[in-house]
Design a protein around this motif. Sequence first.
Motif, PDB file in Angstrom:
ATOM      1  N   UNK B 152       0.818  -1.218   0.000  1.00 40.69           N
ATOM      2  CA  UNK B 152       0.000   0.000   0.000  1.00 40.69           C
ATOM      3  C   UNK B 152       0.851   1.267   0.000  1.00 40.69           C
ATOM      4  N   UNK B 153       2.160   1.109   0.231  1.00 35.37           N
ATOM      5  CA  UNK B 153       3.060   2.264   0.291  1.00 35.37           C
ATOM      6  C   UNK B 153       4.392   1.901  -0.331  1.00 35.37           C
ATOM      7  N   UNK B 154       5.325   1.467   0.505  1.00 36.68           N
ATOM      8  CA  UNK B 154       6.647   1.069   0.026  1.00 36.68           C
ATOM      9  C   UNK B 154       7.322   0.247   1.105  1.00 36.68           C
ATOM     10  N   UNK B 155       8.344  -0.513   0.697  1.00 33.56           N
ATOM     11  CA  UNK B 155       9.199  -1.215   1.662  1.00 33.56           C
ATOM     12  C   UNK B 155      10.623  -0.986   1.180  1.00 33.56           C
ATOM     13  N   UNK B 156      11.344  -0.106   1.848  1.00 33.69           N
ATOM     14  CA  UNK B 156      12.701   0.259   1.443  1.00 33.69           C
ATOM     15  C   UNK B 156      13.708  -0.344   2.408  1.00 33.69           C
ATOM     16  N   UNK B 157      14.793  -0.888   1.869  1.00 33.85           N
ATOM     17  CA  UNK B 157      15.830  -1.460   2.733  1.00 33.85           C
ATOM     18  C   UNK B 157      17.178  -0.842   2.401  1.00 33.85           C
ATOM     19  N   UNK B 158      18.026  -0.810   3.398  1.00 33.76           N
ATOM     20  CA  UNK B 158      19.334  -0.158   3.279  1.00 33.76           C
ATOM     21  C   UNK B 158      20.260  -0.808   4.290  1.00 33.76           C
ATOM     22  N   UNK B 159      21.510  -1.029   3.916  1.00 32.94           N
ATOM     23  CA  UNK B 159      22.493  -1.568   4.858  1.00 32.94           C
ATOM     24  C   UNK B 159      23.180  -0.397   5.547  1.00 32.94           C
ATOM     25  N   UNK B 160      23.239  -0.421   6.878  1.00 28.60           N
ATOM     26  CA  UNK B 160      23.849   0.692   7.619  1.00 28.60           C
ATOM     27  C   UNK B 160      24.869   0.143   8.613  1.00 28.60           C
ATOM     28  N   UNK B 161      25.782   1.002   9.108  1.00 24.10           N
ATOM     29  CA  UNK B 161      26.734   0.529  10.122  1.00 24.10           C
ATOM     30  C   UNK B 161      25.989   0.033  11.360  1.00 24.10           C
ATOM     31  N   UNK B 162      26.548  -1.005  12.006  1.00 24.18           N
ATOM     32  CA  UNK B 162      25.871  -1.648  13.140  1.00 24.18           C
ATOM     33  C   UNK B 162      25.473  -0.643  14.217  1.00 24.18           C
ATOM     34  N   UNK B 163      26.321   0.344  14.462  1.00 27.37           N
ATOM     35  CA  UNK B 163      26.027   1.271  15.551  1.00 27.37           C
ATOM     36  C   UNK B 163      24.875   2.223  15.216  1.00 27.37           C
ATOM     37  N   UNK B 164      24.465   2.232  13.927  1.00 24.59           N
ATOM     38  CA  UNK B 164      23.327   3.085  13.547  1.00 24.59           C
ATOM     39  C   UNK B 164      22.110   2.251  13.147  1.00 24.59           C
ATOM     40  N   UNK B 165      22.111   0.976  13.565  1.00 23.15           N
ATOM     41  CA  UNK B 165      21.052   0.050  13.136  1.00 23.15           C
ATOM     42  C   UNK B 165      19.650   0.596  13.425  1.00 23.15           C
ATOM     43  N   UNK B 166      19.455   1.172  14.594  1.00 27.40           N
ATOM     44  CA  UNK B 166      18.113   1.648  14.963  1.00 27.40           C
ATOM     45  C   UNK B 166      17.945   3.162  14.857  1.00 27.40           C
ATOM     46  N   UNK B 167      19.037   3.871  14.556  1.00 26.80           N
ATOM     47  CA  UNK B 167      18.931   5.337  14.542  1.00 26.80           C
ATOM     48  C   UNK B 167      19.126   5.941  13.153  1.00 26.80           C
ATOM     49  N   UNK B 168      19.649   5.181  12.194  1.00 30.88           N
ATOM     50  CA  UNK B 168      19.880   5.703  10.838  1.00 30.88           C
ATOM     51  C   UNK B 168      18.537   6.056  10.185  1.00 30.88           C
ATOM     52  N   UNK B 169      18.480   7.233   9.556  1.00 34.90           N
ATOM     53  CA  UNK B 169      17.202   7.704   9.006  1.00 34.90           C
ATOM     54  C   UNK B 169      17.223   7.906   7.490  1.00 34.90           C
ATOM     55  N   UNK B 170      18.198   7.326   6.800  1.00 34.93           N
ATOM     56  CA  UNK B 170      18.265   7.487   5.344  1.00 34.93           C
ATOM     57  C   UNK B 170      17.057   6.882   4.638  1.00 34.93           C
ATOM     58  N   UNK B 171      16.780   5.612   4.919  1.00 35.91           N
ATOM     59  CA  UNK B 171      15.627   4.955   4.282  1.00 35.91           C
ATOM     60  C   UNK B 171      14.327   5.584   4.789  1.00 35.91           C
ATOM     61  N   UNK B 172      14.330   5.991   6.048  1.00 36.94           N
ATOM     62  CA  UNK B 172      13.153   6.688   6.590  1.00 36.94           C
ATOM     63  C   UNK B 172      12.859   7.945   5.778  1.00 36.94           C
ATOM     64  N   UNK B 173      13.908   8.742   5.510  1.00 41.34           N
ATOM     65  CA  UNK B 173      13.720   9.995   4.761  1.00 41.34           C
ATOM     66  C   UNK B 173      13.169   9.714   3.362  1.00 41.34           C
ATOM     67  N   UNK B 174      13.612   8.591   2.765  1.00 43.91           N
ATOM     68  CA  UNK B 174      13.073   8.249   1.438  1.00 43.91           C
ATOM     69  C   UNK B 174      11.597   7.863   1.531  1.00 43.91           C
ATOM     70  N   UNK B 175      11.216   7.195   2.631  1.00 45.83           N
ATOM     71  CA  UNK B 175       9.791   6.901   2.847  1.00 45.83           C
ATOM     72  C   UNK B 175       8.988   8.198   2.972  1.00 45.83           C
ATOM     73  N   UNK B 176       9.531   9.152   3.712  1.00 45.52           N
ATOM     74  CA  UNK B 176       8.834  10.439   3.896  1.00 45.52           C
ATOM     75  C   UNK B 176       8.621  11.119   2.545  1.00 45.52           C
ATOM     76  N   UNK B 177       9.674  11.106   1.710  1.00 46.57           N
ATOM     77  CA  UNK B 177       9.558  11.749   0.390  1.00 46.57           C
ATOM     78  C   UNK B 177       8.472  11.081  -0.449  1.00 46.57           C
ATOM     79  N   UNK B 178       8.418   9.745  -0.403  1.00 47.93           N
ATOM     80  CA  UNK B 178       7.403   9.020  -1.164  1.00 47.93           C
ATOM     81  C   UNK B 178       6.010   9.298  -0.609  1.00 47.93           C
ATOM     82  N   UNK B 179       5.903   9.361   0.709  1.00 49.71           N
ATOM     83  CA  UNK B 179       4.596   9.632   1.321  1.00 49.71           C
ATOM     84  C   UNK B 179       4.121  11.042   0.975  1.00 49.71           C
ATOM     85  N   UNK B 180       5.045  12.006   0.998  1.00 50.07           N
ATOM     86  CA  UNK B 180       4.675  13.395   0.674  1.00 50.07           C
ATOM     87  C   UNK B 180       4.195  13.473  -0.769  1.00 50.07           C
ATOM     88  N   UNK B 181       4.863  12.748  -1.646  1.00 50.46           N
ATOM     89  CA  UNK B 181       4.459  12.709  -3.053  1.00 50.46           C
ATOM     90  C   UNK B 181       3.042  12.129  -3.182  1.00 50.46           C
TER      91      UNK B 181
END
Lengths: 185, 185
Positions: B152-181
Amino acid sequence: MPKVYLAGPEVFLPNAREVGAAKQAICAAAGLQGLFPLDNEIGDLGGPEAAWRIYDGNVAMMRAADLLIANLTPFRGPSADAGTAFEVGFMRALGKPVFAYANVTHSYPERVRGWLGGALVPHAAATEDHHGLAIEDFGLKDNLMLEGAALSGAFLVEEVPAERLYSELGAFARCVAMAAERFKI
Amino acid sequence: MPKVYLAGPEVFLPNAREVGAAKQAICAAAGLQGLFPLDNEIGDLGGPEAAWRIYDGNVAMMRAADLLIANLTPFRGPSADAGTAFEVGFMRALGKPVFAYANVTHSYPERVRGWLGGALVPHAAATEDHHGLAIEDFGLKDNLMLEGAALSGAFLVEEVPAERLYSELGAFARCVAMAAERFKI
């Protein structure tokens, strides 16, 4: 006859259809119709197309059901199966009651420390895991959203032999009895 | 301004409010209002009473939201956080679109074999775990109900450094852009 959606990771058992039939028989004896996910026909599809067919079938079954009985026994980690958790949320959004059971009796913090082990959780009183994420401790058995949902029905737990972790139906049968009582059959 | 419910296990991070504020800032820049679970006030309650207050607050936020962006990064196992999975189901039952992301790129079978390890999954091509339960393999990243919901929306995946596993927001930001569109802001 009220319809019960039967959610749980037993769909992954080698004898899943047998367990599903046993659940349906317990439901029928109590005057409830059990809807089991594997009763959806997906034909000869493979890969994602099969997955979407199963998804659509399960969603249609949930919309047709009057209530949910969910097997929330921990699955490949300290919490319930993610697909079952999805289904608990789906049914609560529709205002349908959720009866849940788990075939373990440990609290959520005990589950996390037991599952992740000493190397990943520093000590028995640890309040954070190896990623520094807090170990939720509200005196519950699983994530609070699952337990909050089960306030609409019940959350029953029982300790069972390891080899019956996913197939034992004692707590399930007690959920069925409570659900039948609720629906005054 | 469309409202986005921000679901994910980052609520368990020590700096959860900071991560929530960062998510809300990304949403605001795209014309969306981010609703973060920890913005619910629970007062001085403890134990189950606090849990039920949080549950009710999150449910009210979901009903107020127009869409969901869910962090489905594996949490204490090969699948997404159970609370987040619950919320994905809740929002789909209401017909609201679900945008999801995970900060790992492995397939679900790879996740299971990696998480459970050699002792519990006999070999790299195993199709069952140590309980004899099938390892779902539809060419997806997580349980099919979560991925089906994300159609119904998107499922985006991205590999990030282990220490940013739960805090990295790159894929999140892409979800936001798609949702805004999608919401044509």
